[in-house]
Design a protein around this motif. Structure first.
Motif, PDB file in Angstrom:
ATOM      1  N   GLU A 176       8.885  22.678 -45.371  1.00  0.00           N
ATOM      2  CA  GLU A 176       9.796  23.736 -45.828  1.00  0.00           C
ATOM      3  C   GLU A 176      10.837  24.051 -44.760  1.00  0.00           C
ATOM      4  N   ALA A 177      10.426  24.075 -43.497  1.00  0.00           N
ATOM      5  CA  ALA A 177      11.373  24.319 -42.400  1.00  0.00           C
ATOM      6  C   ALA A 177      12.398  23.187 -42.325  1.00  0.00           C
ATOM      7  N   TRP A 178      11.961  21.972 -42.588  1.00  0.00           N
ATOM      8  CA  TRP A 178      12.866  20.825 -42.613  1.00  0.00           C
ATOM      9  C   TRP A 178      13.853  20.978 -43.773  1.00  0.00           C
ATOM     10  N   ARG A 179      13.328  21.306 -44.953  1.00  0.00           N
ATOM     11  CA  ARG A 179      14.136  21.424 -46.159  1.00  0.00           C
ATOM     12  C   ARG A 179      15.197  22.509 -46.010  1.00  0.00           C
ATOM     13  N   THR A 180      14.859  23.617 -45.386  1.00  0.00           N
ATOM     14  CA  THR A 180      15.788  24.751 -45.267  1.00  0.00           C
ATOM     15  C   THR A 180      16.742  24.619 -44.086  1.00  0.00           C
ATOM     16  N   GLY A 181      16.535  23.596 -43.241  1.00  0.00           N
ATOM     17  CA  GLY A 181      17.430  23.396 -42.105  1.00  0.00           C
ATOM     18  C   GLY A 181      16.979  24.088 -40.829  1.00  0.00           C
ATOM     19  N   ALA A 182      15.819  24.742 -40.846  1.00  0.00           N
ATOM     20  CA  ALA A 182      15.323  25.439 -39.654  1.00  0.00           C
ATOM     21  C   ALA A 182      15.013  24.480 -38.506  1.00  0.00           C
TER      22      ALA A 182
END
Length: 197
Positions: A176-182
Motif C-alpha cells: 500500500e505504501a508503494w501504491r500510494t507513493g510513500a
C-alpha cells in the motif's frame, strides 16, 4: 448491403482491439522485465550492504536484529542475523585416505583406484565425528587417543547471512505504501540508470 457495412467495421474494430491489447501486453512485459532486472540487482546490493552493517553492529555492540519500518513508522518486518558455521572440510582426500589406511590397516574403509580414497560412507562418518567434537580431530574408539587426520581442516562451511521475517500485515502495508507513493524515495534508485551495455 447494410449488413455488410456494419460487419466490416466491427471486424476491423475487433482486430484493432486485439492488436492494441497485444501492444499493451508487450509493453507490460517489457516494463516488468526491466523492473525485475533492476529489483534483482538492487536487492543483491542492499542485501550485501545490510550484511556488512549487521556484521559491524554485531561486533560493535552485539546487535543481531533490526526492524524494517515504513516512512509512517509502521514496523513491517524484522531482519535477523544468522551466524555462520564452521566444520571439518576435507582439503586433501588422498592424504586422509593414506592416514585412514595406516591408522586402521585391518579395516576395509579405503579403496584403491589411481589414488586411495576413503569410502563415501566412512568419510561421512569421520566428518560427523569431527563435527561432534567441534574440531578436525577424531577420537580413536579403541584407544581413546585423539587423532588429527591429515588432509582435513576446520573451516567456515557457511558464511553468516541474515533473514527477513514479515510481521503480520507487513506485506500488505508495504504494498500500500508503494501504491500510494510513500516509498517513492526508497524506490527511485531502482528505476534510475541508463541502458546496460
Amino acid at each position: 448491403m447494410s449488413t455488410n457495412d456494419t460487419t466490416a467495421p466491427a471486424a476491423e474494430q475487433t482486430a484493432e482491439q486485439v492488436v492494441e491489447s497485444l501492444r499493451d501486453l508487450a509493453t507490460q512485459e517489457a516494463v516488468l522485465k526491466l523492473l525485475a532486472e533492476r529489483v534483482t540487482a538492487a536487492q543483491k546490493d542492499v542485501k550485501a550492504r545490510t550484511q556488512r552493517a549487521l556484521d559491524a553492529a554485531a561486533e560493535r555492540d552485539g546487535t543481531e536484529r533490526v526492524v524494517a519500518s515504513l516512512p509512517t513508522g509502521e514496523q513491517v518486518a524484522t531482519i535477523s542475523l544468522r551466524r555462520g558455521e564452521s566444520g571439518p572440510v576435507v582439503v586433501d582426500e588422498e592424504a586422509l585416505a593414506r592416514w585412514v589406511r595406516q591408522t586402521w590397516p585391518d579395516e576395509q574403509w579405503t579403496e584403491t583406484r589411481l589414488v586411495r580414497t576413503v569410502k563415501p560412507w566412512k568419510l561421512a562418518e569421520l566428518v560427523a565425528q569431527m563435527e561432534a567434537v567441534g574440531a578436525a580431530k577424531i577420537p580413536d574408539p579403541a584407544t581413546g587417543e585423539v587423532l588429527e587426520p591429515p588432509g582435513v581442516m576446520w573451516k567456515p562451511t557457511r558464511s553468516r547471512t541474515h533473514a527477513l521475517t514479515w510481521r503480520k500485515g507487513g506485506k500488505d502495508a508495504t504494498a500500500e505504501a508503494w501504491r500510494t507513493g510513500a516509498l517513492a524515495a526508497e524506490l527511485a534508485a531502482i528505476t534510475a540508470g541508463g541502458d546496460e551495455k
